[in-house]
Design an enzyme around this catalytic site. Structure first.
Site, mmCIF file in Angstrom:
data_model
loop_
_atom_site.group_PDB
_atom_site.id
_atom_site.type_symbol
_atom_site.label_atom_id
_atom_site.label_comp_id
_atom_site.label_asym_id
_atom_site.label_seq_id
_atom_site.Cartn_x
_atom_site.Cartn_y
_atom_site.Cartn_z
ATOM 1 N N VAL A 258 19.185 14.455 -28.022
ATOM 2 C CA VAL A 258 17.786 14.180 -28.391
ATOM 3 C C VAL A 258 17.198 12.965 -27.675
ATOM 4 C CG1 VAL A 258 17.718 15.313 -30.662
ATOM 5 C CG2 VAL A 258 18.499 12.929 -30.497
ATOM 6 N N TYR A 349 20.523 -0.663 -36.854
ATOM 7 C CA TYR A 349 20.465 0.552 -37.681
ATOM 8 C C TYR A 349 19.362 0.436 -38.745
ATOM 9 C CZ TYR A 349 22.417 4.261 -40.728
ATOM 10 O OH TYR A 349 22.616 5.390 -41.497
HETATM 11 P P1 NAD Z 1 27.858 12.018 -38.488
HETATM 12 O O1 NAD Z 1 28.208 11.011 -37.477
HETATM 13 O O2 NAD Z 1 28.967 12.721 -39.216
HETATM 14 O O3 NAD Z 1 26.909 13.139 -37.836
HETATM 15 C C1 NAD Z 1 25.825 12.809 -36.991
HETATM 16 C C2 NAD Z 1 25.628 13.948 -36.008
HETATM 17 O O4 NAD Z 1 24.551 13.584 -35.121
HETATM 18 C C3 NAD Z 1 26.848 14.199 -35.131
HETATM 19 O O5 NAD Z 1 27.182 15.572 -35.118
HETATM 20 C C4 NAD Z 1 26.410 13.704 -33.765
HETATM 21 O O6 NAD Z 1 27.022 14.401 -32.680
HETATM 22 C C5 NAD Z 1 24.907 13.959 -33.823
HETATM 23 N N1 NAD Z 1 24.218 13.150 -32.812
HETATM 24 C C6 NAD Z 1 24.436 11.840 -32.518
HETATM 25 N N2 NAD Z 1 23.681 11.483 -31.467
HETATM 26 C C7 NAD Z 1 22.995 12.569 -31.080
HETATM 27 C C8 NAD Z 1 22.061 12.823 -30.035
HETATM 28 N N3 NAD Z 1 21.719 11.858 -29.158
HETATM 29 N N4 NAD Z 1 21.531 14.065 -29.914
HETATM 30 C C9 NAD Z 1 21.888 15.042 -30.772
HETATM 31 N N5 NAD Z 1 22.776 14.867 -31.771
HETATM 32 C C10 NAD Z 1 23.311 13.641 -31.936
HETATM 33 O O7 NAD Z 1 26.885 11.285 -39.517
HETATM 34 P P2 NAD Z 1 26.467 11.666 -41.019
HETATM 35 O O8 NAD Z 1 27.190 10.771 -41.933
HETATM 36 O O9 NAD Z 1 26.476 13.113 -41.235
HETATM 37 O O10 NAD Z 1 24.943 11.144 -40.986
HETATM 38 C C11 NAD Z 1 23.832 11.981 -40.763
HETATM 39 C C12 NAD Z 1 22.555 11.166 -40.944
HETATM 40 O O11 NAD Z 1 22.552 10.572 -42.242
HETATM 41 C C13 NAD Z 1 22.426 10.006 -39.952
HETATM 42 O O12 NAD Z 1 21.073 9.868 -39.596
HETATM 43 C C14 NAD Z 1 22.891 8.812 -40.758
HETATM 44 O O13 NAD Z 1 22.358 7.618 -40.276
HETATM 45 C C15 NAD Z 1 22.357 9.169 -42.128
HETATM 46 N N6 NAD Z 1 23.033 8.488 -43.240
HETATM 47 C C16 NAD Z 1 24.334 8.729 -43.557
HETATM 48 C C17 NAD Z 1 24.929 8.089 -44.629
HETATM 49 C C18 NAD Z 1 26.350 8.333 -45.061
HETATM 50 O O14 NAD Z 1 26.799 7.760 -46.062
HETATM 51 N N7 NAD Z 1 27.125 9.182 -44.391
HETATM 52 C C19 NAD Z 1 24.181 7.167 -45.383
HETATM 53 C C20 NAD Z 1 22.866 6.937 -45.026
HETATM 54 C C21 NAD Z 1 22.293 7.611 -43.963
#
Ligand code: NAD
Length: 442
Positions: A258, A349
């Site tokens: 992206v 972040y």
């Molecule tokens: P994760 O790392 O397991 O998954 C993130 C996905 O995004 C991965 O599959 C990765 O390959 C993809 N990604 C990264 N960069 C990319 C790019 N440039 N283009 C396309 N795809 C890309 O993370 P998650 O825990 O599933 O988190 C998902 C969302 O939720 C994120 O935005 C994260 O900041 C947010 N979030 C997560 C938590 C948590 O507790 N896990 C808490 C708050 C917010």
């Protein structure tokens, strides 16, 4: 269930945890397709303009509405109170009169929903004060409830009385298992009930970024379950996992970074050519590159801003400029409680996650009437990302919330499905935390 939770709910564990005054996380009731949203009657009280529309919505959900407890109906599964007519400090006493006698009889994973009016929409100073006061009341109830109970305040704008059903269905059911202490605003909207509440997204196209794993994969699954064709997007390096998710949800996959300069244009072209546009866009892709500010090189800053914020803004601009977002479209961002509370080591972040909230504020006003823009702000969600957090910090994250446990990816996905719902046209400009009412950023 995490290990501590299993222990705390075992016979011996219950004893130890009780003696030491430790939190006892109750297993949360979650949505199971085909099962009724509530496992008991709803006690409905209050006397504002919302009581009758809410009664109708509860009827449409198939919920049993009771006027008082202690009848044959059994323990209430939910307490719903219309406080929108409260227009003075004195009348706030009605909250105590309704809830005090019944709050302790609420069943497990019970629901409290207080309905009010946006304070600024009310006529008098007294109303404005009283309506604002509902927030403190509801958030405190959320903190007091035991056994997986949650409490929310829904502020319904004048003229939006008939637009609350999708929100009630979300809040009263197990779909909102990990959402508590939230203030949700519902505005006026032309809302037609979907043909099938179980498959409300049938015929719709949804894009989910970062769909190869974690929360993104859960979002793809839930939107697919709700009937959407899901375009699952992730970086080429995740291609194999991405295809598996796309196959599982009966959608298609798109390998794309992206942050690439041509990503917005390629995305618009793909959605236009293959699908004739898109109905639901979920900006979930996100990364962390943690370091305290003095130790953070520019590369860490730039990478996080590029993925978590800049890409969302660029994609939105491209979709709107090309008219690729279909009428009554949905744009949904994934923020974080770190974007609300701030966090050590996460200046980059938290900047991006607060920026997502800014995007919701700005864009929701810009597209009002033809699309909605909302975001979820997850707290501690059990994923690979959080499994990598050091044990002590991980345990603190899990327990420091009203439900004393971490959420599951599906909890975030269900909140997104509620925003995406065709009956949620009045839900615009909201940032809803899926954090079990975390103490951080409260
Ligand atoms: P994760 O790392 O397991 O998954 C993130 C996905 O995004 C991965 O599959 C990765 O390959 C993809 N990604 C990264 N960069 C990319 C790019 N440039 N283009 C396309 N795809 C890309 O993370 P998650 O825990 O599933 O988190 C998902 C969302 O939720 C994120 O935005 C994260 O900041 C947010 N979030 C997560 C938590 C948590 O507790 N896990 C808490 C708050 C917010």
């Amino acid at each position: 269930m995490d290990r501590y939770q299993s222990f705390a709910n075992s016979g011996f564990g219950r004893f130890v945890v009780g003696r030491l005054g430790l939190p006892r996380p109750h297993p949360l009731r979650r949505h199971v397709p085909g099962q009724p949203p509530l496992d008991g009657p709803v006690l409905l009280g209050g006397g504002g303009r919302l009581v009758e529309p809410v009664r109708a919505a509860l009827g449409s959900m198939g919920a049993e509405v009771a006027a008082e407890v202690g009848t044959d109906a059994g323990r209430p599964a939910a307490l719903v109170f219309d406080a929108s007519g409260i227009d003075s400090v004195e009348r706030l006493r009605e909250l105590h009169e309704f809830f005090h006698p019944v709050i302790r009889s609420l069943g497990p994973s019970g629901r409290v929903v207080v309905l009010g009016a946006p304070p600024a929409s009310t006529g008098s100073t007294g109303s404005r004060i009283a309506q604002r006061a509902l927030e403190g009341f509801t958030r405190s109830v959320g903190k007091e409830l035991k056994r997986g109970g949650t409490a929310q305040l829904v502020l319904v704008a004048p003229g939006a009385e008939d637009a609350v059903e999708s929100t009630l269905r979300f809040l009263l059911s197990g779909r909102s298992a990990y959402v508590s202490g939230q203030v949700i605003r519902v505005g006026p909207a032309r809302v037609g009930a979907p043909e099938d509440w179980e498959r409300p997204l049938a015929g719709k196209v949804a894009l989910v970024t970062g769909a190869a794993r974690g929360i993104g994969a859960a979002i793809a699954e839930v939107l697919g379950r709700d009937g959407a064709h899901v375009v699952c997007l992730d970086v080429p390096a995740q291609g194999e996992e991405l295809s598996k998710v796309a196959n599982r949800v009966g959608g298609s996959s798109l390998q794309l970074d992206v942050t690439a300069a041509d990503a917005p244009a390629r995305l618009v072209e793909h959605l236009d050519l293959r699908h004739g546009g898109v109905d639901v866009v979920v900006h979930n892709a996100g990364i962390t590159r943690d370091k305290t500010l003095g130790r953070m090189d520019a590369a860490r800053w730039d990478a996080v801003v590029a993925v978590n914020l800049a890409s969302q803004v660029r994609v939105n601009e491209a979709l709107l400029a090309a008219d690729a977002l279909r009428p009554d479209g949905r744009v949904i961002g994934v923020s974080s409680i770190a974007g609300i509370a701030g966090n050590v080591g996460q200046t980059n972040y938290a900047t991006t996650k607060a920026g997502v909230i800014g995007m919701v504020d700005a864009l929701s006003a810009e597209v009002a009437g033809r699309a909605t823009v909302n975001a979820v702000a997850p707290g501690f969600i059990e994923t690979k990302m959080t499994a990598a957090v050091p044990l002590v910090i991980r345990e603190a994250g899990r327990r420091m919330n009203s439900l004393s446990q971490g959420g599951l990816p599906v909890d975030v996905a269900e909140a997104i499905a509620w925003f995406a719902h065709p009956a949620s046209s009045g839900v615009n400009g909201n940032v809803v935390r899926v954090c079990g009412q975390s103490l951080l950023g409260a």
